[in-house]
Write a protein that holds these residues in place. Structure first.
Motif, PDB file in Angstrom:
ATOM      1  N   GLN A   1       0.832  -1.195   0.000  1.00 25.76           N
ATOM      2  CA  GLN A   1       0.000   0.000   0.000  1.00 25.76           C
ATOM      3  C   GLN A   1       0.879   1.262   0.000  1.00 25.76           C
ATOM      4  O   GLN A   1       0.584   2.231  -0.699  1.00 25.76           O
ATOM      5  CB  GLN A   1      -0.924  -0.006   1.220  1.00 25.76           C
ATOM      6  CG  GLN A   1      -1.867   1.174   1.256  1.00 25.76           C
ATOM      7  CD  GLN A   1      -2.746   1.174   2.495  1.00 25.76           C
ATOM      8  OE1 GLN A   1      -2.555   0.359   3.401  1.00 25.76           O
ATOM      9  NE2 GLN A   1      -3.695   2.083   2.545  1.00 25.76           N
ATOM     10  N   LEU A   2       1.941   1.234   0.763  1.00 30.67           N
ATOM     11  CA  LEU A   2       2.861   2.362   0.823  1.00 30.67           C
ATOM     12  C   LEU A   2       3.536   2.599  -0.530  1.00 30.67           C
ATOM     13  O   LEU A   2       3.664   3.748  -0.979  1.00 30.67           O
ATOM     14  CB  LEU A   2       3.916   2.116   1.910  1.00 30.67           C
ATOM     15  CG  LEU A   2       4.820   3.287   2.258  1.00 30.67           C
ATOM     16  CD1 LEU A   2       3.998   4.485   2.699  1.00 30.67           C
ATOM     17  CD2 LEU A   2       5.790   2.882   3.347  1.00 30.67           C
TER      18      LEU A   2
ATOM     19  N   ASP B   1       2.273   1.791  -3.449  1.00 28.79           N
ATOM     20  CA  ASP B   1       1.231   2.348  -4.329  1.00 28.79           C
ATOM     21  C   ASP B   1       1.006   3.840  -4.052  1.00 28.79           C
ATOM     22  O   ASP B   1       0.853   4.631  -4.982  1.00 28.79           O
ATOM     23  CB  ASP B   1      -0.085   1.582  -4.156  1.00 28.79           C
ATOM     24  CG  ASP B   1      -0.029   0.183  -4.741  1.00 28.79           C
ATOM     25  OD1 ASP B   1       0.894  -0.092  -5.553  1.00 28.79           O
ATOM     26  OD2 ASP B   1      -0.899  -0.641  -4.393  1.00 28.79           O
ATOM     27  N   GLN B   2       0.984   4.206  -2.786  1.00 29.37           N
ATOM     28  CA  GLN B   2       0.791   5.608  -2.427  1.00 29.37           C
ATOM     29  C   GLN B   2       1.966   6.459  -2.911  1.00 29.37           C
ATOM     30  O   GLN B   2       1.772   7.573  -3.405  1.00 29.37           O
ATOM     31  CB  GLN B   2       0.621   5.756  -0.920  1.00 29.37           C
ATOM     32  CG  GLN B   2      -0.717   5.300  -0.409  1.00 29.37           C
ATOM     33  CD  GLN B   2      -0.807   5.394   1.112  1.00 29.37           C
ATOM     34  OE1 GLN B   2       0.209   5.501   1.801  1.00 29.37           O
ATOM     35  NE2 GLN B   2      -2.029   5.331   1.625  1.00 29.37           N
ATOM     36  N   ASP B   3       3.163   5.908  -2.771  1.00 26.75           N
ATOM     37  CA  ASP B   3       4.345   6.634  -3.223  1.00 26.75           C
ATOM     38  C   ASP B   3       4.307   6.817  -4.739  1.00 26.75           C
ATOM     39  O   ASP B   3       4.609   7.905  -5.254  1.00 26.75           O
ATOM     40  CB  ASP B   3       5.627   5.900  -2.813  1.00 26.75           C
ATOM     41  CG  ASP B   3       6.858   6.672  -3.211  1.00 26.75           C
ATOM     42  OD1 ASP B   3       6.975   7.864  -2.822  1.00 26.75           O
ATOM     43  OD2 ASP B   3       7.705   6.113  -3.944  1.00 26.75           O
ATOM     44  N   ARG B   4       3.935   5.779  -5.442  1.00 26.19           N
ATOM     45  CA  ARG B   4       3.828   5.847  -6.903  1.00 26.19           C
ATOM     46  C   ARG B   4       2.789   6.900  -7.318  1.00 26.19           C
ATOM     47  O   ARG B   4       3.022   7.697  -8.224  1.00 26.19           O
ATOM     48  CB  ARG B   4       3.455   4.469  -7.466  1.00 26.19           C
ATOM     49  CG  ARG B   4       3.561   4.386  -8.963  1.00 26.19           C
ATOM     50  CD  ARG B   4       3.310   2.974  -9.477  1.00 26.19           C
ATOM     51  NE  ARG B   4       4.295   2.055  -8.942  1.00 26.19           N
ATOM     52  CZ  ARG B   4       4.009   0.891  -8.347  1.00 26.19           C
ATOM     53  NH1 ARG B   4       2.758   0.491  -8.212  1.00 26.19           N
ATOM     54  NH2 ARG B   4       4.970   0.111  -7.901  1.00 26.19           N
ATOM     55  N   GLU B   5       1.657   6.904  -6.625  1.00 24.02           N
ATOM     56  CA  GLU B   5       0.602   7.880  -6.906  1.00 24.02           C
ATOM     57  C   GLU B   5       1.087   9.309  -6.607  1.00 24.02           C
ATOM     58  O   GLU B   5       0.838  10.251  -7.382  1.00 24.02           O
ATOM     59  CB  GLU B   5      -0.647   7.563  -6.085  1.00 24.02           C
ATOM     60  CG  GLU B   5      -1.803   8.496  -6.285  1.00 24.02           C
ATOM     61  CD  GLU B   5      -2.428   8.424  -7.675  1.00 24.02           C
ATOM     62  OE1 GLU B   5      -3.215   9.328  -7.997  1.00 24.02           O
ATOM     63  OE2 GLU B   5      -2.125   7.485  -8.447  1.00 24.02           O
ATOM     64  N   PHE B   6       1.784   9.453  -5.504  1.00 26.00           N
ATOM     65  CA  PHE B   6       2.333  10.753  -5.148  1.00 26.00           C
ATOM     66  C   PHE B   6       3.313  11.234  -6.214  1.00 26.00           C
ATOM     67  O   PHE B   6       3.272  12.395  -6.633  1.00 26.00           O
ATOM     68  CB  PHE B   6       3.027  10.683  -3.779  1.00 26.00           C
ATOM     69  CG  PHE B   6       3.791  11.918  -3.435  1.00 26.00           C
ATOM     70  CD1 PHE B   6       3.118  13.068  -3.034  1.00 26.00           C
ATOM     71  CD2 PHE B   6       5.171  11.947  -3.528  1.00 26.00           C
ATOM     72  CE1 PHE B   6       3.819  14.219  -2.730  1.00 26.00           C
ATOM     73  CE2 PHE B   6       5.872  13.092  -3.231  1.00 26.00           C
ATOM     74  CZ  PHE B   6       5.201  14.235  -2.823  1.00 26.00           C
TER      75      PHE B   6
ATOM     76  N   LYS C   1       1.417  12.368  -9.317  1.00 21.88           N
ATOM     77  CA  LYS C   1       0.788  13.676  -9.115  1.00 21.88           C
ATOM     78  C   LYS C   1       1.823  14.793  -9.097  1.00 21.88           C
ATOM     79  O   LYS C   1       1.583  15.883  -9.613  1.00 21.88           O
ATOM     80  CB  LYS C   1      -0.029  13.681  -7.821  1.00 21.88           C
ATOM     81  CG  LYS C   1      -1.309  12.886  -7.942  1.00 21.88           C
ATOM     82  CD  LYS C   1      -2.135  12.954  -6.681  1.00 21.88           C
ATOM     83  CE  LYS C   1      -3.428  12.176  -6.875  1.00 21.88           C
ATOM     84  NZ  LYS C   1      -4.297  12.260  -5.710  1.00 21.88           N
TER      85      LYS C   1
END
Length: 80
Positions: free
Chosen positions: A2-3, A5-10, A13
């Motif tokens: 999950q971390l 994925d969040q980093d990739r999304e960040f 963006k």
């Protein structure tokens, strides 16, 4: 996971923001340069200059129109 994925999304963006910021800066700079060039042309025509150099190694102060251009730019600045 999950971390990651969040980093990739960040990161995605952040890239999008940087691209948008770069495009906006380019648009604004283009508008400022267009306005400045118009004022330089007006001052050159009024003062009857044959050539205006925007970058030079040396300029005799009696031929430097920078202050005149800045005054004209400030006078024609859009009201905020």
């Amino acid at each position: 996971r999950q971390l990651v994925d969040q980093d990739r999304e960040f990161q995605r963006k952040r890239r999008e923001f940087q691209e948008d910021l770069s495009a906006r800066k380019s648009e604004e700079l283009s508008q400022v340069l267009e306005r400045a060039n118009k004022v330089v042309k007006q001052v050159a025509e009024q003062e009857k200059y044959d050539v205006v150099l925007q970058e030079a190694v040396y300029i005799n102060p009696k031929f430097d129109i920078t202050e005149k251009v800045l005054k004209a730019l400030n006078a024609s600045a859009p009201a905020k």
